[in-house]
Design an enzyme around this catalytic site. Sequence first.
Site, PDB file in Angstrom:
ATOM      1  N   CYS A  44      45.294  53.470  54.633  1.00  0.00           N
ATOM      2  CA  CYS A  44      44.173  54.431  55.066  1.00  0.00           C
ATOM      3  C   CYS A  44      44.301  55.662  54.960  1.00  0.00           C
ATOM      4  CB  CYS A  44      45.180  54.388  56.525  1.00  0.00           C
ATOM      5  SG  CYS A  44      43.148  55.006  58.210  1.00  0.00           S
ATOM      6  N   GLU A  88      37.163  49.074  59.612  1.00  0.00           N
ATOM      7  CA  GLU A  88      36.858  50.291  59.850  1.00  0.00           C
ATOM      8  C   GLU A  88      36.793  50.633  62.022  1.00  0.00           C
ATOM      9  OE1 GLU A  88      37.097  53.527  58.336  1.00  0.00           O
ATOM     10  OE2 GLU A  88      38.115  52.162  56.555  1.00  0.00           O
TER      11      GLU A  88
HETATM   12 ZN   LIG Z   1      41.926  53.744  58.104  1.00  0.00          ZN
END
Ligand SMILES: [Zn+2]
Length: 190
Positions: free
Chosen positions: A107, A150
């Site tokens: 991420c 997401e």
């Molecule tokens: Zn992320």
Amino acid sequence: MILPIIAYGHTVLRTTCTDIPADFDGLPQLMADMWQTLESSRGVGLAAPQVNRPLRLFIVESQSTFEHLDEDERLTLFPDGGGIRETFINPVITVASAQTWEDEEGCLSIPGLWARVKRPWSITIEYLDATLQRQVRTYTGLTARMVQHEYDHLDGRLYFDHLPPLQKKLLAGKLEKVRKGHYRAAYPMK
Ligand SMILES: [Zn+2]
């Protein structure tokens, strides 16, 4: 404009984001900034809370990943084609497959960390695209994984939340370092 990416530890990453109202006039600029930020960070997806806007908006770019794979990997990971470059506004995942699979995720908000995460193989999602047209699409494989990662951000969820307790424990020390600001990233963060 390239926006700084919010690092793990900031409360905005744990916030349940709100729908974007029809009269929200900052939307074109925000979308343009998010695409520019994603490209400059060489990521595959970016959610609005990661640029400190707790709104239900994210973007996914899986075409470049597809292009970097060999033919076998393409057939396995992209069974429905060559990837997407798509904007998702006020999305709702309506169907998730019972079939699941594991793959490594990272991420942009948590630099230097990766973990294998189990997720549904395919999902159906309803959303408004960048031109505010309503779409209902089913995605599979790696694109579906990116979309789910997401989508989780919009509800304040991070990928390691899906891990079994023991694996989560193994990541705890590294997460704590990021939370304290001890990380290196090749893109602007705050
Ligand atoms: Zn992320």
